[in-house]
Design a protein around this motif. Structure first.
Motif, short mmCIF file in Angstrom:
data_model
loop_
_atom_site.label_atom_id
_atom_site.label_comp_id
_atom_site.label_asym_id
_atom_site.label_seq_id
_atom_site.Cartn_x
_atom_site.Cartn_y
_atom_site.Cartn_z
N LEU A 167 -1.37 14.84 22.71
CA LEU A 167 -0.15 15.34 23.35
C LEU A 167 0.62 16.25 22.40
O LEU A 167 1.12 17.30 22.80
N TYR A 168 0.71 15.84 21.14
CA TYR A 168 1.43 16.63 20.13
C TYR A 168 0.80 18.02 19.99
O TYR A 168 1.51 19.04 20.01
N TYR A 169 -0.50 18.08 19.86
CA TYR A 169 -1.18 19.38 19.66
C TYR A 169 -1.31 20.16 20.96
O TYR A 169 -1.30 21.40 20.94
N ASP A 170 -1.44 19.48 22.09
CA ASP A 170 -1.45 20.19 23.37
C ASP A 170 -0.13 20.91 23.62
O ASP A 170 -0.11 22.02 24.17
N LEU A 171 0.96 20.28 23.23
CA LEU A 171 2.27 20.94 23.38
C LEU A 171 2.38 22.15 22.47
O LEU A 171 2.98 23.17 22.84
N GLN A 172 1.79 22.09 21.29
CA GLN A 172 1.77 23.27 20.42
C GLN A 172 0.97 24.40 21.05
O GLN A 172 1.39 25.57 21.04
N ALA A 173 -0.21 24.06 21.58
CA ALA A 173 -1.03 25.09 22.23
C ALA A 173 -0.33 25.64 23.47
O ALA A 173 -0.37 26.86 23.73
N LEU A 174 0.31 24.76 24.22
CA LEU A 174 1.03 25.21 25.41
C LEU A 174 2.17 26.15 25.03
O LEU A 174 2.39 27.17 25.70
N ARG A 175 2.88 25.83 23.95
CA ARG A 175 3.96 26.69 23.49
C ARG A 175 3.42 28.07 23.11
O ARG A 175 4.03 29.11 23.37
N LEU A 176 2.23 28.09 22.47
CA LEU A 176 1.60 29.36 22.10
C LEU A 176 1.32 30.22 23.33
O LEU A 176 1.64 31.41 23.36
N PHE A 177 0.75 29.61 24.36
CA PHE A 177 0.43 30.37 25.57
C PHE A 177 1.70 30.75 26.35
O PHE A 177 1.76 31.84 26.94
N GLU A 178 2.68 29.86 26.36
CA GLU A 178 3.92 30.17 27.09
C GLU A 178 4.67 31.32 26.41
O GLU A 178 5.25 32.18 27.10
N ASP A 179 4.67 31.36 25.08
CA ASP A 179 5.29 32.48 24.37
C ASP A 179 4.62 33.79 24.73
O ASP A 179 5.29 34.80 25.02
N GLU A 180 3.29 33.78 24.70
CA GLU A 180 2.57 35.02 25.02
C GLU A 180 2.70 35.37 26.50
O GLU A 180 2.74 36.54 26.86
N LEU A 181 2.77 34.36 27.34
CA LEU A 181 2.95 34.61 28.77
C LEU A 181 4.27 35.32 29.02
O LEU A 181 4.35 36.27 29.82
N GLU A 182 5.31 34.87 28.34
CA GLU A 182 6.61 35.51 28.47
C GLU A 182 6.53 36.97 28.01
O GLU A 182 7.07 37.88 28.65
N ARG A 183 5.84 37.19 26.89
CA ARG A 183 5.69 38.55 26.37
C ARG A 183 4.92 39.44 27.34
O ARG A 183 5.30 40.58 27.63
N GLN A 184 3.82 38.90 27.86
CA GLN A 184 2.99 39.69 28.76
C GLN A 184 3.70 40.00 30.08
O GLN A 184 3.51 41.07 30.67
N GLN A 185 4.51 39.06 30.57
CA GLN A 185 5.25 39.31 31.80
C GLN A 185 6.24 40.46 31.62
O GLN A 185 6.37 41.33 32.49
N ARG A 186 6.91 40.48 30.47
CA ARG A 186 7.85 41.58 30.21
C ARG A 186 7.09 42.90 30.05
O ARG A 186 7.55 43.95 30.51
N LEU A 187 5.95 42.84 29.37
CA LEU A 187 5.13 44.04 29.20
C LEU A 187 4.65 44.57 30.55
O LEU A 187 4.67 45.78 30.82
N LEU A 188 4.22 43.66 31.43
CA LEU A 188 3.73 44.07 32.74
C LEU A 188 4.85 44.70 33.57
O LEU A 188 4.63 45.71 34.25
#
Length: 442
Positions: A167-188
Motif C-alpha cells: 500500500l505504501y509503495y502503490d501510493l507512491q506509484a499512484l502519486r507519480l502517475f497522478e502528477d504526470e496525468l495532471e501535467r498531460q491534461q494541461r498540455l493536452l
C-alpha cells in the motif's frame, strides 16, 4: 509559413503556462476522496491493532482454551452410579408406595406387603492407565492448538507487513502517475487551443490523447491495487468500512544478509509448522498407547442392599463386573492409530524439506534484489530526477519536439517506477525471509 511559426510559438507559450501551474498531489488527496476518515498509522501501531483485534487470532486463542478444558475433562474419574428399586403399587393391598415395616401378622404369615426396597451403588474403575493416557493425549492436543496459533500468527504477520508495504509503495506509484496525468491534461488542453488556431497538427493532439489514456489506465490499475490493500487491512484489523488506512513510513532498508546456515537452522528450530509435524507424531504415539490400553476392559464394582430379600432380611452384597474381551479387543482402532502414526512420521521429513526449500527460495530472491539494488551507479536517483527537469527545460527552449519530450518523460516515469518496485520487492522479500525462518532478521 512565418505566420504558422508565430502561431506555433504562441501556442507553446500557452502550453508552458499551463505546465508551470501544477498543484502538488499527496497520497491522502489521491486516495481518500471518497472516504469519511483517514487513519495515519505507523507499522508498529498497525501491528498492535492487529494483535488486539484480529478475528482469526482471537478465534485460535479460544481453541487453546478449549483444549485446556479438555485436559481437565480427561482427568476426571467416572461418576458413581446409584440405583434404587421399590414397590410402586401392591395389587394385594391395592395401595401405592408401601414402605412402612410389615405388620407382625404379615411377618408371621411370611408375607411382606410393605417395606421392601433395594439399593445399589456402582463405580467404574478405568484399568490399564486409561485416564492418565487420556490426559496425555489432551495435553498433546493443547500443544497442537498452541502451535497452530503460532503458525496463524506467523502467516498473518507476514500478510500484514507485506500489505502495508504494498500500500505504501502503490501510493507512491499512484502519486507519480497522478502528477504526470495532471501535467498531460494541461498540455493536452493547450494543444487543443493551438489546434483551433492551426498552430499544431491534429495528429499531435491525438498523440497526446493516447498518452493521456495510457496514464489513466496505469492510474486506475494502481487505484485498484490500493483498494485491494485497504480491503485486506480492514479484514486484518477489523476496521470500519469507511476508514482509509494511510501508511506513514517504513523502516529503513537494510542490505545486510544473514548467513545461510543460520537462516536454515533458525527455520528448522523456530518454524511452528515443523513443531506441528513433530507434535503430530507425539500425538499419534499417545493415541496408539491409548487404543492399546482400551483392549483391557474396565472394571465395574458395586455394593448391593436389599430389604426383605429372597435370601434373608437386610441382604448386603458386593458386585464385580467386566466385559470379556473375546471378540472385540479394539483391533480396528489400534490399526487405525498405528496407520496414522506411520503417516505423520513420513510427513515430518517432507515438511522439513519444504521448509528448507522455502528458506533457499527466499534467500535467493533476496540476493537477487540486493545485487540489483547495489548495482545502481552513484547518483543514479538524482540523475533520474534530472531527466524530468532537463526535458522540461529543453522543451521550454524549443530544442526538442513533443515526441522527444514525451519519450523523456516516459523514461523518467519508468525509472521512478522501477525504483519504487525494487524497494517494494526488497522489503517484501526481507519479510519473506522472516516468514520462512520465523525469525526477525529484518
Amino acid at each position: 509559413m512565418y505566420r504558422l511559426q508565430l502561431i506555433s510559438f504562441f501556442s507553446i507559450g500557452i502550453l508552458l503556462g499551463w505546465l508551470s501551474i501544477i498543484p502538488p498531489l499527496s497520497a491522502q488527496t489521491v486516495s481518500t476522496a471518497t472516504v469519511i476518515d483517514t487513519a495515519r498509522v505507523s507499522l508498529p501501531q498497525l501491528e498492535q491493532q492487529f494483535l488486539d483485534r484480529n478475528f482469526q487470532l482471537l478465534a485460535q486463542r479460544y481453541q487453546i482454551d478449549i483444549a485446556d478444558a479438555a485436559i481437565t475433562q480427561a482427568g476426571l474419574r467416572p461418576n458413581p452410579n446409584l440405583w434404587f428399586q421399590g414397590n410402586l403399587y401392591n395389587p394385594n393391598t391395592k395401595k401405592f408406595l408401601q414402605y412402612a415395616p410389615p405388620t407382625q401378622a404379615d411377618r408371621a404369615a411370611g408375607q411382606y406387603n410393605s417395606g421392601y426396597y433395594a439399593v445399589q451403588l456402582q463405580q467404574v474403575i478405568l484399568l490399564a492407565g486409561k485416564r492418565s493416557k487420556l490426559v496425555a493425549l489432551a495435553e498433546s492436543n493443547k500443544s497442537l492448538a498452541r502451535l497452530a496459533f503460532r503458525d496463524i500468527m506467523r502467516t498473518l504477520h507476514y500478510q500484514l507487513y507485506t500489505t502495508y508495504a504494498n500500500l505504501y509503495y502503490d501510493l507512491q506509484a499512484l502519486r507519480l502517475f497522478e502528477d504526470e496525468l495532471e501535467r498531460q491534461q494541461r498540455l493536452l488542453e493547450s494543444y487543443r487551443i493551438a489546434l483551433r488556431t492551426g498552430g499544431v497538427a491534429p495528429y499531435e493532439v491525438t498523440r497526446l490523447e493516447v498518452a493521456l489514456r495510457d496514464l489513466q489506465a496505469n492510474s486506475a490499475s494502481y487505484r485498484a491495487q490500493v483498494a485491494d490493500g485497504q480491503a485486506t487491512l480492514r479484514v486484518l484489523l477489523r476496521q470500519p468500512g469507511r476508514t482509509f488506512i494511510l501508511p506513514v513510513e517504513l523502516p529503513p532498508l537494510r542490505t545486510s544478509l544473514p548467513d545461510l546456515a543460520i537462516a536454515l537452522d533458525s527455520a528448522q528450530t523456530n518454524r511452528p509448522d515443523i513443531g506441528l509435524s513433530q507434535e503430530q507424531i507425539n500425538n499419534a504415539e499417545r493415541s496408539v498407547t491409548l487404543e492399546k490400553a482400551r483392549r483391557t476392559p474396565d472394571l465395574t464394582t458395586g455394593l448391593y442392599f436389599e430389604k426383605y430379600s429372597n435370601a434373608y432380611d437386610n441382604f448386603t452384597g458386593f458386585q464385580l463386573a467386566m466385559d470379556l474381551p473375546v471378540r472385540n479387543r479394539n483391533q480396528g482402532a489400534i490399526r487405525s492409530a498405528e496407520t496414522t502414526l506411520k503417516s505423520v512420521t513420513s510427513g515430518l521429513e517432507n515438511q522439513q524439506t519444504i521448509v528448507q526449500s522455502d528458506v533457499l527460495n527466499a534467500y535467493d530472491k533476496l540476493n537477487t534484489y540486493y545485487d540489483q539494488f547495489n548495482a545502481r551507479p552513484e547518483g543514479y536517483l538524482d540523475r533520474i530526477q534530472n531527466i524530468s527537469v532537463e526535458a522540461t527545460k529543453a522543451y521550454n527552449s524549443r530544442t526538442i519536439g513533443l515526441l522527444d519530450y514525451l519519450d523523456k518523460i516516459r523514461t523518467y516515469q519508468q525509472a521512478q517506477l522501477n525504483n519504487i518496485t525494487l524497494q517494494n520487492n526488497l522489503f517484501n522479500t526481507q519479510q519473506l525471509l522472516n516468514f520462512t525462518t520465523n525469525t526477525r532478521f529484518f
